[in-house]
Design an enzyme around this catalytic site. Structure first.
Site, mmCIF file in Angstrom:
data_model
loop_
_atom_site.group_PDB
_atom_site.id
_atom_site.type_symbol
_atom_site.label_atom_id
_atom_site.label_comp_id
_atom_site.label_asym_id
_atom_site.label_seq_id
_atom_site.Cartn_x
_atom_site.Cartn_y
_atom_site.Cartn_z
ATOM 1 N N PHE A 151 0.820 -1.096 0.046
ATOM 2 C CA PHE A 151 0.085 0.145 -0.124
ATOM 3 C C PHE A 151 0.790 1.193 -0.069
ATOM 4 O O PHE A 151 1.735 1.464 0.861
ATOM 5 C CB PHE A 151 -0.927 -0.067 1.179
ATOM 6 C CG PHE A 151 -1.850 1.273 1.246
ATOM 7 C CD1 PHE A 151 -2.975 1.297 0.546
ATOM 8 C CD2 PHE A 151 -1.793 2.264 1.759
ATOM 9 C CE1 PHE A 151 -3.842 2.190 0.264
ATOM 10 C CE2 PHE A 151 -2.403 3.597 1.670
ATOM 11 C CZ PHE A 151 -3.671 3.324 1.129
ATOM 12 N N ASP A 236 9.111 2.925 1.677
ATOM 13 C CA ASP A 236 7.923 3.603 2.175
ATOM 14 C C ASP A 236 7.910 3.564 3.519
ATOM 15 O O ASP A 236 7.595 2.589 4.112
ATOM 16 C CB ASP A 236 6.590 3.135 1.501
ATOM 17 C CG ASP A 236 5.456 3.939 1.770
ATOM 18 O OD1 ASP A 236 5.517 4.520 2.812
ATOM 19 O OD2 ASP A 236 4.423 3.700 1.131
ATOM 20 N N LYS A 263 2.405 10.130 8.119
ATOM 21 C CA LYS A 263 1.612 9.758 9.270
ATOM 22 C C LYS A 263 2.068 10.185 10.743
ATOM 23 O O LYS A 263 1.620 11.217 11.029
ATOM 24 C CB LYS A 263 1.400 8.260 9.470
ATOM 25 C CG LYS A 263 0.463 7.783 8.246
ATOM 26 C CD LYS A 263 0.029 6.316 8.346
ATOM 27 C CE LYS A 263 -1.235 6.131 7.493
ATOM 28 N NZ LYS A 263 -0.555 5.263 6.401
HETATM 29 C C1 LIG Z 1 -1.035 5.265 5.106
HETATM 30 C C2 LIG Z 1 0.105 4.970 3.960
HETATM 31 C C3 LIG Z 1 0.110 5.698 2.775
HETATM 32 C C4 LIG Z 1 -0.767 6.850 2.296
HETATM 33 O O1 LIG Z 1 -0.622 7.848 3.258
HETATM 34 P P1 LIG Z 1 -1.831 8.989 2.984
HETATM 35 O O2 LIG Z 1 -1.370 10.003 4.020
HETATM 36 O O3 LIG Z 1 -3.230 8.280 3.596
HETATM 37 O O4 LIG Z 1 -1.816 9.573 1.704
HETATM 38 C C5 LIG Z 1 1.439 5.301 2.048
HETATM 39 N N1 LIG Z 1 2.161 4.209 2.276
HETATM 40 C C6 LIG Z 1 1.994 3.586 3.461
HETATM 41 C C7 LIG Z 1 2.751 2.506 3.924
HETATM 42 C C8 LIG Z 1 0.982 3.898 4.612
HETATM 43 O O5 LIG Z 1 0.696 3.360 5.324
#
Ligand SMILES: *Cc1c(COP(=O)(O)O)cnc(C)c1O
Length: 410
Positions: A151, A236, A263
């Site tokens: 994700f 990420d 986050k």
């Molecule tokens: C939540 C998340 C995203 C997306 O972040 P948003 O602030 O919701 O756009 C991308 N990568 C990872 C691993 C995430 O957990």
């Protein structure tokens, strides 16, 4: 009204004009339905607790999905953001501000990034990955390898990196040349990456997939393979970064070419960051090739600096390790629990049956917010300030919720 609501007030909206059911009816008539019906209407938070519009209290073991690193209404964060808003709230990126520079320097320092490294500020995880995607196009190659179940966000570029078909299919065609390989498999990376590969995108631990941890040598192998083919390694850390796993970043002993954060970084204020390692990579995006209006504004920078400061000052990395271990050990022992996996305060409870939604609903009734991230998996991503006593109160309440869910299936 059942409880003392005097602590809830807003000069903008009378919070007591409706109860939860009435607020949710109004939500249904006014807010786009992409999230379904919210589980509760929350009006106040303090530390690791939140309160709903009917005056009920919940221990927040989800932390706004790994966002509220310092919990709710943390006094230091509140004062840092408030003071900044009262001084200088926003400037365009034609200008800068000392806090923006200080946050960039602090992130590079924590990342151990070499001379010449640089950050780009934005407002979310998906934007950070979008920036990273654009960075890869500047290599002169277009092929990207990402992982199955990954994700990376919901904007078109980040969505192209995200694996879940239900998220992707309605929006085809997505930006191209992305191939997904099994997460955790070194052989799959070896087979997929070649001299035409621009980049490999990986989460050090897959969060939305249900807290999936790869083999210990996986990221080091990804680094070796990408380096051998002149491809970028992009990590990420949107969910895993900023102390969530008990270290500042979940990747240890590996230097990527870029890392994305969001986050937890702003403790609740939207802050996203692309960290680009080394002068050569940093030169890939040149003046005019990317931008944003809000990214790195003084309030966001104040929130980021305040969050990093409190994590360090209060020993919250250590707390994430000890309380995380307490949780992962403490959830075991019930017949419905198959196991626990996780690191620090990113934990998953594996169930033997696909009843995570039911367990989460019973926990919510009992005053605990958790996340049924998959049919058989409950995710915990609480504030890093969660205390041992608070964790214990959850562990004490869990068996009853598991029993109720068990009774529904038998
Ligand atoms: C939540 C998340 C995203 C997306 O972040 P948003 O602030 O919701 O756009 C991308 N990568 C990872 C691993 C995430 O957990």
């Amino acid at each position: 009204m059942s409880a003392d609501l005097s602590a809830q007030s807003s000069p903008l909206v009378d919070l007591n004009q409706d109860d939860s059911a009435a607020w949710l009816a109004r939500y249904g008539r006014s807010v786009l339905g992409v999230f379904g019906t919210p589980q509760r209407v929350l009006v106040r938070g303090e530390g690791s607790y939140v309160w709903d519009a009917d005056g009920r209290r919940y221990l927040d073991l989800l932390g706004g999905i790994a966002v509220n690193a310092l919990g709710h209404a943390h006094p230091f964060l509140v004062s840092a953001v408030t003071a900044q808003m009262a001084t200088l709230g926003h400037v365009s990126n034609f200008f800068t501000h000392p806090l923006q520079i200080a946050l960039a320097e602090r992130i590079l320092e924590l990342a151990g990034a070499p001379e010449g490294s640089a950050v780009f500020f934005c407002n979310s995880g998906t934007e950070a990955n979008e920036a990273a995607f654009k960075l890869t196009r500047r290599t002169g190659r277009t092929r990207i390898i990402a992982a199955e179940k990954a994700f990376h966000g919901r904007t078109m570029g980040a969505l192209a990196l995200t694996h879940k078909q239900a998220y992707r299919e309605p929006f085809a065609p997505l930006p191209g040349d992305v191939e997904h390989v099994p997460f955790g498999s070194v052989e799959a990376l070896e087979a997929a990456v070649d001299d035409s590969t621009a980049a490999v995108f990986l989460e050090p631990i897959q969060g939305e997939a249900g807290v999936r941890i790869p083999p210990a040598d996986y990221l080091a192998a990804a680094r070796r393979i990408t380096r051998a083919h002149g491809a970028l390694l992009i990590l990420d850390e949107v969910q895993t970064g900023i102390g969530r796993t008990g270290t500042w970043f979940a990747h240890q002993g590996v230097t990527p070419d870029a890392m994305t954060l969001a986050k937890g970084l702003g403790g609740g204020i939207p802050v996203g960051t692309l960290v680009v390692y080394g002068a050569e990579n940093a030169a890939l995006l040149s003046p005019g090739q990317h931008g944003t209006t809000f990214g790195g504004n003084p309030i966001a920078a104040a929130a980021g600096l305040a969050t990093l400061h409190v994590i360090e000052r209060d020993g919250l990395l250590e707390n994430a390790v000890t309380v995380g271990n307490q949780l992962s050990a403490g959830v075991l022992g019930h017949p419905l629990v198959a196991g626990a996996r996780g690191q620090g305060l990113l934990q998953a409870i594996e169930l033997t049956q696909p009843v995570a939604a039911s367990v989460a609903a019973h926990l919510l009734e009992a005053g605990f917010i958790v996340n049924p991230v998959a049919p058989d998996t409950i995710r915990l991503a609480p504030p890093l300030i969660l205390t041992a006593e608070q964790a214990e109160s959850f562990l004490a309440a869990l068996p009853a919720a598991l029993d109720l869910a068990s009774q529904e299936i038998s």
